[in-house]
Enzyme design. Structure first.
Site, PDB file in Angstrom:
ATOM      1  N   HIS A  98       0.811  -1.220   0.000  1.00 45.10           N
ATOM      2  CA  HIS A  98       0.000   0.000   0.000  1.00 45.10           C
ATOM      3  C   HIS A  98       0.846   1.271   0.000  1.00 45.10           C
ATOM      4  CE1 HIS A  98      -3.939   1.585  -0.257  1.00 45.10           C
ATOM      5  NE2 HIS A  98      -3.923   2.237   0.890  1.00 45.10           N
ATOM      6  N   SER A 157      -2.331   5.315  10.553  1.00 39.67           N
ATOM      7  CA  SER A 157      -1.402   6.242   9.903  1.00 39.67           C
ATOM      8  C   SER A 157      -0.016   6.139  10.542  1.00 39.67           C
ATOM      9  CB  SER A 157      -1.917   7.679  10.048  1.00 39.67           C
ATOM     10  OG  SER A 157      -0.921   8.613   9.695  1.00 39.67           O
TER      11      SER A 157
END
Length: 402
Positions: free
Chosen positions: A130, A352
């Site tokens: 990702h 995150s």
């Protein structure tokens, strides 16, 4: 969508180093043997970097973000675990935003042409880390190729080729070995990027979990019966967004960097000598085992004892024999498979790597808690990782003027 200061390489490096050391700790402490040479294991790695100029990058859906160079090259890393006369499984980890159905179909077609029905959709899994810093245009879905202005054949071909080659390497490297597994909590390496949304969940549901994101890393260690550790694959949840939406350099981001750190570390330190006093200095190590204690009191007696033995005539030491010995040693080491390390993606959802939070780059104040905006706009809201503020100078003036 994640925002980061332009090319904040130090932030990426800090997160990646944290994961590298934690995964190395898990690897060295791996226990719970899943196999004792009951399996064949093989690992492989191949380049999938793709076009480094004028191709839209996959991840941020920013049509202005196109490649203009390489931060570091991307790779496909694979492992195969097989029963000697039975089932087998293939897992491929890509330094890419994600895999795609079309990529998988074409890879399986190539594998079928080479191996028949040995590798099919039933035993081949392909996953991406990702990263948001890789070339796009390789997926068949319309929504994903809008910003790349359509399908990019060069991006597609290099990924398919790299996956196939990594699996071929793994297949050819299949040897008896063992598999170990370990788990542990890795703190301060990922935060919830939507904490206000998380707080809207019922309190009863939130109370079921220790943290507001998944902080567990799972690691597999692959140990060759002859060569020892030959690879590790771990899974940990966090976005590949340490490189910002204004970055234009191809990069594996935090997970890709951590994988390279691990592989480089094993290239330098992975082969440990059986002797205890080999140091990092340039001195020639003494071949003395730590099984025999060093006794200084009877040093004179030992010298007399040694002098009482008569040496055999032996063979003359020649430069040729010395060179030949070194060549044989080098040839043997060349057969050793290189260590392959993959930092794979798991349930990254709202996780995150910007562990310090999000701030407005014009005022330095925190972004709006509920909307992640600055003055009603998100363009000036950027995340801060563990490297801030050492690399604050990387902010380009165009951000402050926009």
């Amino acid at each position: 969508m994640e925002f980061f200061p332009n090319l904040n390489l130090y932030v990426r490096r800090s997160c990646a180093i944290t994961w590298f050391w934690f995964s190395l700790l898990l690897l060295l402490q791996s226990s719970g043997v899943l196999s004792d040479s009951d399996y064949l294991i093989g690992l492989g790695s191949y380049d999938i970097t793709g076009p480094a100029a004028d191709v839209n990058m996959m991840g941020y859906a920013n049509i202005e973000q196109t490649t203009s160079g390489v931060h570091f090259r991307l790779r496909a890393r694979a492992f195969i675990v097989a029963e000697p006369q039975g089932n087998r499984v293939v897992f491929v980890n890509l330094d890419a935003c994600m895999a795609s159905q079309l990529v998988t179909i074409k890879v399986l077609e190539r594998l079928k042409a080479r191996y028949g029905n040995l590798y099919t959709e039933k035993n081949v899994a392909i996953s991406g880390i990702h990263t948001h810093a890789g070339p796009g245009g390789y997926l068949q879905y319309i929504v994903y190729i809008v910003t790349s202005l359509g399908f990019v054949r060069q991006s597609f071909d290099v990924i398919v080729e790299g996956i196939e080659k990594s699996i071929i390497q793994s297949h050819e490297n299949l040897r008896p070995g063992s598999i170990f597994v370990n788990k542990g909590e890795l703190l301060d390496a990922g935060v919830n990027r939507s904490p206000s949304a998380h707080l809207n969940n019922p309190a009863a549901e939130r109370s079921k979990y220790k943290y507001d994101v998944d902080k567990e890393m799972t690691l597999l260690k692959f140990v060759d019966d002859e060569w020892g550790p030959v690879g590790s694959f771990n899974w940990f949840a966090t976005h590949g967004t340490s490189m910002s939406r204004t970055n234009s350099l191809i990069s594996g981001d935090n997970k890709g960097a951590a994988a390279r750190f691990m592989e480089d570390w094993f290239d330098q330190n992975g082969v440990q000598s059986a002797y205890s006093n080999i140091s990092d200095t340039s001195e020639i190590p003494q071949r003395v085992s730590n099984i025999i204690p060093i006794v200084h009191e009877n040093h004179h007696e030992l010298l007399e004892l040694a002098a009482s033995f008569q040496s055999s005539s032996g063979k003359p030491a020649t430069r040729f024999l010395s060179v030949a010995r070194r060549v044989r040693s080098a040839l043997r080491l060349s057969d050793k498979p290189r260590f392959v390390s993959a930092f794979c993606q798991s349930n990254c959802g709202d996780v995150s790597p910007n562990v310090l939070g999000a701030f407005c780059i014009d005022t330095g104040l925190p972004c709006d808690f509920n909307h992640s905006t600055c003055g009603g706009k998100n363009e000036l809201c950027y995340g801060r990782g563990p490297g801030y503020p050492e690399k604050l100078w990387i902010f380009s003036t165009k951000h402050l003027k926009s």
